[in-house]
Enzyme design. Structure first.
Site, PDB file in Angstrom:
ATOM      1  N   HIS A   1       1.290  -6.093  -5.732  1.00 24.05           N
ATOM      2  CA  HIS A   1      -0.227  -5.609  -5.311  1.00 24.05           C
ATOM      3  C   HIS A   1      -0.137  -3.990  -5.173  1.00 24.05           C
ATOM      4  O   HIS A   1       0.134  -3.513  -4.241  1.00 24.05           O
ATOM      5  CB  HIS A   1      -0.482  -6.361  -3.973  1.00 24.05           C
TER       6      HIS A   1
ATOM      7  N   HIS B   1      -1.265  -3.135 -10.880  1.00 22.19           N
ATOM      8  CA  HIS B   1      -2.034  -4.384 -10.999  1.00 22.19           C
ATOM      9  C   HIS B   1      -3.658  -4.179 -10.972  1.00 22.19           C
ATOM     10  O   HIS B   1      -4.281  -4.994 -11.701  1.00 22.19           O
ATOM     11  CB  HIS B   1      -1.724  -5.296  -9.553  1.00 22.19           C
TER      12      HIS B   1
ATOM     13  N   HIS C   1     -10.159  -4.149  -5.664  1.00 24.16           N
ATOM     14  CA  HIS C   1     -10.078  -5.698  -5.004  1.00 24.16           C
ATOM     15  C   HIS C   1      -9.085  -5.941  -4.331  1.00 24.16           C
ATOM     16  O   HIS C   1      -8.897  -6.682  -3.544  1.00 24.16           O
ATOM     17  CB  HIS C   1      -9.972  -6.640  -6.228  1.00 24.16           C
TER      18      HIS C   1
END
Length: 503
Positions: A242, A246, A282
């Site tokens: 993460h 990514h 996100h």
């Protein structure tokens, strides 16, 4: 449960000396700058850093961001250190070093004065060796050189420094890769190396220009660049999975989906803007652990969001704060800004994996009934949610060389969390026990129960060459993981039989 910190723990990057151009940034939200748990061992050093945050909790619709200047005092209560009580609203408005941000969406401010049981510095890798530290210095130097030249370009001044031939060569190769930005074989790892670790900034900046968003929304290029740099900074480089790479990979996948025939003819520039922003932000400020870990350690985020979509809510709020700080949409009307924040949150919250069956059943039902109409704003937004969900878990649908790397990285992050849970005698989260799980095992289950059902329905909707290509890669990758699992099982059986014979 109390944890005794008896080891010399590594320090997060933001607790190292910070460059002046970073110090000039105000209002950043990051785990590593919000609590003494995420700082250096000496609280006096922490108090001398900029970036600490306190909130006025009496106003539920405002975020008060307090920048601690050099030499400002800070209370010290041992392991339970807290920021000073925030000053009154009048004090905030009278100080040049304080920033007040108000949002119409009625966001509840995140409280930064409670601490988890686990020291999050444990989530990061040990300090770098001399060789790695030297390599990082070189990357920072090259990055600064690129930043210096781009600053001159924004001022229509040609750069006088032409000595960085290797750096220019890498820039040229990265530009060539961007010419194939819509290819499903796009190697985001190579692109990240060519851009010196700035894949998210460069790719998203390019896509904004590719889709004509800069001209359509009259965006300031300097503000856009600053916003993207701030977003990239809020991703934790030490997270194996993460991280900003990514986010760049998900953004590139979202770009591919927005070019699908059924979608491209219906979406508006606003939809593209929200979709790309949601993809890029996100997972902002992801701590490298999952929601169950935050809940079992009584982390303040879990309490703040009542154990519901904890990480996704934090990603959304972090994205909104950076939008305010960068003033990227300062020329938008109040209503446009409100709609932007609301729709951005709706897309990011849809990436919560615990809501997978909810969205899958809705998509399947609508496809069975045949009532999906992308000219309807609500239906169009729903498909953007599905597109972002697909982009977020699209790794198993990439070519094997890329998919395998992502699988190993996410498993490494899972196992690291499991090691911490074992060390502190917590229940080990599902898929996080390296002694019982394997990369192949994890991926086979993930593909079978999560990825394949969603992409089958996505293929029903798009009925495109890309969707068939993704399903083809998914099938081949699943077969490869099954073959590896079988080989591992056979090897273990042979090892066990040899051990029995020796006994």
């Amino acid at each position: 449960m109390a944890v005794c910190y008896q080891y010399q723990l590594p320090v997060l990057p933001l607790d190292s000396p910070v460059p002046k151009h970073v110090l000039s940034r105000r209002g950043a939200i990051s785990f590593s700058s919000s609590s003494s748990l995420f700082g250096c061992a000496n609280p006096r050093l922490l108090s001398q850093r900029r970036g600490a945050i306190s909130y006025e909790s009496s106003d539920q619709t405002a975020l008060y961001i307090r920048m601690l200047g050099l030499g400002e005092d800070r209370s010290n209560t041992g392991s339970n250190q807290q920021l000073k009580s925030p000053p009154s609203t009048r004090e905030y408005e009278s100080r040049s070093g304080d920033v007040r941000v108000r949002s119409r969406a009625g966001f509840q401010p995140e409280r930064r004065d409670s601490h988890p049981y686990i020291d999050f510095r444990l989530l990061h890798v040990p300090p770098e060796t001399g060789e790695l530290a030297s390599a990082r210095k070189i990357r920072r130097l090259l990055s600064f050189q690129r930043y210096f030249r781009s600053a001159h370009l924004f001022r229509d001044i040609s750069s006088v420094n032409s000595l960085c031939i290797l750096d220019d060569d890498y820039n040229g190769q990265a530009t060539c890769m961007l010419e194939k930005d819509g290819s499903w074989n796009f190697d985001i790892f190579l692109f990240d190396r060519l851009t010196n670790g700035n894949s998210l900034v460069n790719l998203t900046f390019h896509l904004f220009k590719y889709h004509g968003l800069v001209e359509h929304f009259d965006l300031d290029l300097v503000k856009l660049r600053r916003f993207l740099v701030m977003v990239q900074e809020d991703y934790h480089r030490n997270n194996p999975y993460h991280n900003a790479v990514h986010a760049a990979d998900v953004t590139q996948a979202m770009h591919c989906y927005l070019k699908e025939a059924k979608i491209v003819e219906a979406v508006s520039p606003w939809d593209i803007l929200v979709g790309l922003l949601a993809a890029a932000t996100h997972d902002m400020d992801h701590p490298g652990v999952n929601q169950p870990f935050l809940i079992k350690t009584n982390h303040y985020l879990a309490s703040l969001y009542k154990n519901t979509s904890v990480l996704e809510n934090h990603h959304w709020r972090s994205a909104v704060c950076v939008l305010h700080e960068s003033k990227l949409f300062s020329h938008f009307s109040v209503e446009e800004s409100y709609q932007m924040e609301k729709q951005l949150g709706s897309l990011i919250l849809a990436t919560d994996i615990s809501r997978q069956n909810e969205f899958l059943s809705q998509l399947r039902t609508r496809l069975d009934i045949g009532d999906l109409c992308l000219h309807d704003a609500g239906h169009r937004h729903f498909m953007l949610q599905i597109a972002l969900k697909c982009a977020d878990i699209s790794n198993p649908c990439r070519p094997w060389e890329l998919s395998k790397q992502w699988s190993e990285k996410v498993s490494q992050e899972f196992f690291h969390q499991g090691d911490i849970e074992r060390r502190y005698k917590l229940d080990i989260s599902q898929l996080c026990d390296r002694h019982t799980e394997t990369v192949a095992n994890i991926q086979i289950g993930f593909i079978t129960y999560v990825v394949k059902p969603l992409f089958v329905e996505w293929s029903r909707f798009t009925n495109s060459t890309l969707s068939q290509t993704m399903l083809g890669h998914l099938s081949l990758n699943n077969a490869s993981w099954n073959r590896l699992l079988q080989e591992q099982t056979q090897t273990e059986e042979v090892t066990d039989s040899v051990c029995e014979e020796m006994d």
